[in-house]
Scaffold this active site. Structure first.
Site, PDB file in Angstrom:
ATOM      1  N   PHE A   1       0.848  -1.183   0.000  1.00 18.39           N
ATOM      2  CA  PHE A   1       0.000   0.000   0.000  1.00 18.39           C
ATOM      3  C   PHE A   1       0.890   1.243   0.000  1.00 18.39           C
ATOM      4  O   PHE A   1       1.858   1.316   0.767  1.00 18.39           O
ATOM      5  CB  PHE A   1      -0.929   0.008   1.211  1.00 18.39           C
ATOM      6  CG  PHE A   1      -1.992   1.065   1.109  1.00 18.39           C
ATOM      7  CD1 PHE A   1      -3.072   0.899   0.262  1.00 18.39           C
ATOM      8  CD2 PHE A   1      -1.888   2.239   1.838  1.00 18.39           C
ATOM      9  CE1 PHE A   1      -4.045   1.880   0.133  1.00 18.39           C
ATOM     10  CE2 PHE A   1      -2.859   3.229   1.713  1.00 18.39           C
ATOM     11  CZ  PHE A   1      -3.936   3.043   0.858  1.00 18.39           C
TER      12      PHE A   1
ATOM     13  N   TYR B   1     -11.661   2.184   9.768  1.00 25.64           N
ATOM     14  CA  TYR B   1     -12.830   2.553   8.969  1.00 25.64           C
ATOM     15  C   TYR B   1     -13.171   1.576   7.847  1.00 25.64           C
ATOM     16  O   TYR B   1     -14.067   1.844   7.046  1.00 25.64           O
ATOM     17  CB  TYR B   1     -12.683   3.965   8.389  1.00 25.64           C
ATOM     18  CG  TYR B   1     -11.434   4.261   7.601  1.00 25.64           C
ATOM     19  CD1 TYR B   1     -11.314   3.868   6.278  1.00 25.64           C
ATOM     20  CD2 TYR B   1     -10.388   4.962   8.183  1.00 25.64           C
ATOM     21  CE1 TYR B   1     -10.181   4.154   5.549  1.00 25.64           C
ATOM     22  CE2 TYR B   1      -9.242   5.264   7.467  1.00 25.64           C
ATOM     23  CZ  TYR B   1      -9.141   4.852   6.145  1.00 25.64           C
ATOM     24  OH  TYR B   1      -7.994   5.144   5.439  1.00 25.64           O
ATOM     25  N   LYS B   2     -12.504   0.443   7.792  1.00 31.42           N
ATOM     26  CA  LYS B   2     -12.857  -0.567   6.793  1.00 31.42           C
ATOM     27  C   LYS B   2     -13.816  -1.577   7.426  1.00 31.42           C
ATOM     28  O   LYS B   2     -14.992  -1.296   7.627  1.00 31.42           O
ATOM     29  CB  LYS B   2     -11.595  -1.206   6.232  1.00 31.42           C
ATOM     30  CG  LYS B   2     -10.724  -0.220   5.430  1.00 31.42           C
ATOM     31  CD  LYS B   2      -9.488  -0.890   4.877  1.00 31.42           C
ATOM     32  CE  LYS B   2      -8.692   0.026   3.965  1.00 31.42           C
ATOM     33  NZ  LYS B   2      -8.159   1.228   4.646  1.00 31.42           N
TER      34      LYS B   2
ATOM     35  N   ASP C   1       0.823  -4.837   8.818  1.00 36.18           N
ATOM     36  CA  ASP C   1      -0.282  -3.911   8.558  1.00 36.18           C
ATOM     37  C   ASP C   1      -1.546  -4.756   8.406  1.00 36.18           C
ATOM     38  O   ASP C   1      -1.668  -5.557   7.475  1.00 36.18           O
ATOM     39  CB  ASP C   1      -0.004  -3.104   7.287  1.00 36.18           C
ATOM     40  CG  ASP C   1      -1.070  -2.049   7.007  1.00 36.18           C
ATOM     41  OD1 ASP C   1      -2.203  -2.183   7.516  1.00 36.18           O
ATOM     42  OD2 ASP C   1      -0.789  -1.101   6.250  1.00 36.18           O
TER      43      ASP C   1
ATOM     44  N   ARG D   1     -12.177  -3.829  -7.615  1.00 37.51           N
ATOM     45  CA  ARG D   1     -12.185  -4.538  -6.339  1.00 37.51           C
ATOM     46  C   ARG D   1     -13.618  -4.720  -5.836  1.00 37.51           C
ATOM     47  O   ARG D   1     -14.438  -3.795  -5.891  1.00 37.51           O
ATOM     48  CB  ARG D   1     -11.396  -3.778  -5.270  1.00 37.51           C
ATOM     49  CG  ARG D   1      -9.934  -3.547  -5.580  1.00 37.51           C
ATOM     50  CD  ARG D   1      -9.179  -3.080  -4.352  1.00 37.51           C
ATOM     51  NE  ARG D   1      -9.817  -1.947  -3.680  1.00 37.51           N
ATOM     52  CZ  ARG D   1      -9.398  -1.427  -2.527  1.00 37.51           C
ATOM     53  NH1 ARG D   1      -8.367  -1.946  -1.911  1.00 37.51           N
ATOM     54  NH2 ARG D   1     -10.019  -0.395  -1.994  1.00 37.51           N
TER      55      ARG D   1
END
Length: 414
Positions: free
Chosen positions: A128, A224-225, A199, A373
């Site tokens: 990422f 927040y996912k 991560d 995705r």
């Protein structure tokens, strides 16, 4: 999948789903299929009431007294202990604070400091972006003492050597959904005397994680996912208890002090996980995040993972049935043991196709240069949603809707 797939079958799966009751705990707009919880989770229904209570009563009426009477001061630790249950950590090893980027800098810099004489930070290309950018920043601030080395994932085990200070990897890859063998890589790092930092942004609340079971050193994660904490929700970090007394994180702010309200000039780090704090954790943000975390903690992660795997297999099977010859290729692994809670497809017109899908009420997302995705969030996504989403996608391709000029214009956020 051996069963003949049809919508009636998937409705029966939904009726038999032991997690189905969680769906009513989330605010889901009508006529919308949301398959982007791997980027931003939906709002829990109780989040609005909690935010209103924090703003109107705790802030509005109780004001600064809320640090004590409403326990604002303990919020990072209390919420961290709840998240610990989702990542295989013990109480006092996880704390909520800052953002994933800030937490990564704190822990990566601390890990490098703990490894004098070692000069490598190892990660993978295509990690990422913020992870690589932050690690490049650590390299620059070290004045060249440590250097970032990116190694293709197939060669990582061989690349970890006696000169490696810390290995920094994302457990579930944000773009492909590929999932590392956390136990094997952690064991290899320790065999060579290196530390490892995971991560968990695309793992926490999506796949089982056992940080202490594999002996991990450090971890960071997003709020927040899959934890459904809202946009910009506070993040969290993990420090194994064995490292806490010696860890020196570079952002030595007052909330990381052993006695912050003594107001002394000299910094004395707190004895435990609190030393990783810097400034004040966002009280409103963390309070809303707690609503999402409580829902996730109430769920059985074994059942969550089982449903996620079944959804991924269903999606792949339907892609193979409905999208053959239309330019799509599967990016994610067919092996569920190597795949997180998402499936990614590649198409040279991926951006425009995703915009057409969104316009038709199916929300996934796009990652450059050509990845579509689709995330599977078992607490609120249904099997029939996957069927209906593929029906819409197949219809868009049949009609050529993605070719419309309005879908060719790139927005700032993709």
């Amino acid at each position: 999948m051996t069963e003949q797939l049809n919508r009636d079958l998937l409705q029966r799966w939904d009726q038999e789903d032991e997690l189905a009751g969680f769906r009513e705990q989330f605010h889901l707009p009508d006529n919308l299929i949301y398959m982007n919880g791997n980027s931003l989770g939906v709002m829990p229904r109780q989040a609005l009431a909690r935010a209103q209570d924090v703003v109107e009563r705790e802030w509005g009426n109780d004001l600064i007294r809320s640090w004590n009477i409403n326990h604002w001061i303990d919020l990072p630790q209390r919420l961290g202990n709840k998240i610990a249950r989702l990542v295989g950590a013990d109480e006092g090893e996880v704390i909520v604070c800052d953002s994933t980027s800030v937490n990564l800098f704190k822990l990566a810099a601390a890990a490098v400091r703990m490894q004098p004489g070692r000069s490598k930070i190892i990660s993978e290309p295509g990690n990422f972006p913020t992870d690589l950018y932050v690690l490049q920043g650590v390299e620059q601030f070290s004045d060249g003492r440590v250097q970032l080395h990116t190694v293709e994932r197939e060669q990582l085990l061989e690349a970890i050597d006696e000169d490696t200070a810390v290995v920094v990897l994302t457990h579930v890859h944000y773009k492909s959904g590929s999932m590392f063998d956390m136990a094997a890589l952690t064991a290899r790092a320790h065999e060579k005397g290196a530390l490892i930092l995971w991560d968990l942004s695309h793992s926490t609340g999506a796949v089982p994680v056992d940080l202490n079971g594999v002996g991990a050193d450090f971890a960071i994660g997003c709020g927040y996912k899959y934890l459904n904490g809202g946009p910009g929700a506070p993040a969290f970090l993990f420090v194994a208890r064995r490292h806490q007394a010696t860890l020196q994180q570079p952002l030595s702010g007052w909330f990381g002090h052993a006695n912050p309200f003594a107001m002394r000039d000299d910094y004395e780090p707190a004895p435990g996980i609190e030393r990783t704090l810097c400034g004040t954790t966002s009280v409103i943000g963390a309070s809303v995040l707690e609503v999402g975390v409580d829902l996730m903690v109430a769920a059985d992660m074994t059942k969550v993972r089982a449903k996620s795997v079944k959804m991924g297999e269903l999606f792949i099977a339907l892609v193979e049935q409905r999208l053959q010859g239309l330019g799509f290729t599967l990016v994610s692994s067919k092996d569920s043991a190597q795949r997180g809670s998402q499936v990614s497809l590649r198409h040279e017109q991926g951006y425009a196709i995703m915009q057409a899908l969104i316009a038709r009420g199916v929300i996934g997302d796009f990652r450059a240069p050509d990845i579509l995705r689709f995330g599977f969030t078992p607490l609120y996504l249904r099997y029939v949603d996957i069927w209906d989403a593929l029906e819409v996608l197949a219809d868009i391709m049949a009609r050529g809707e993605w070719q419309s000029s309005e879908y060719q214009v790139r927005t700032k956020v993709t």
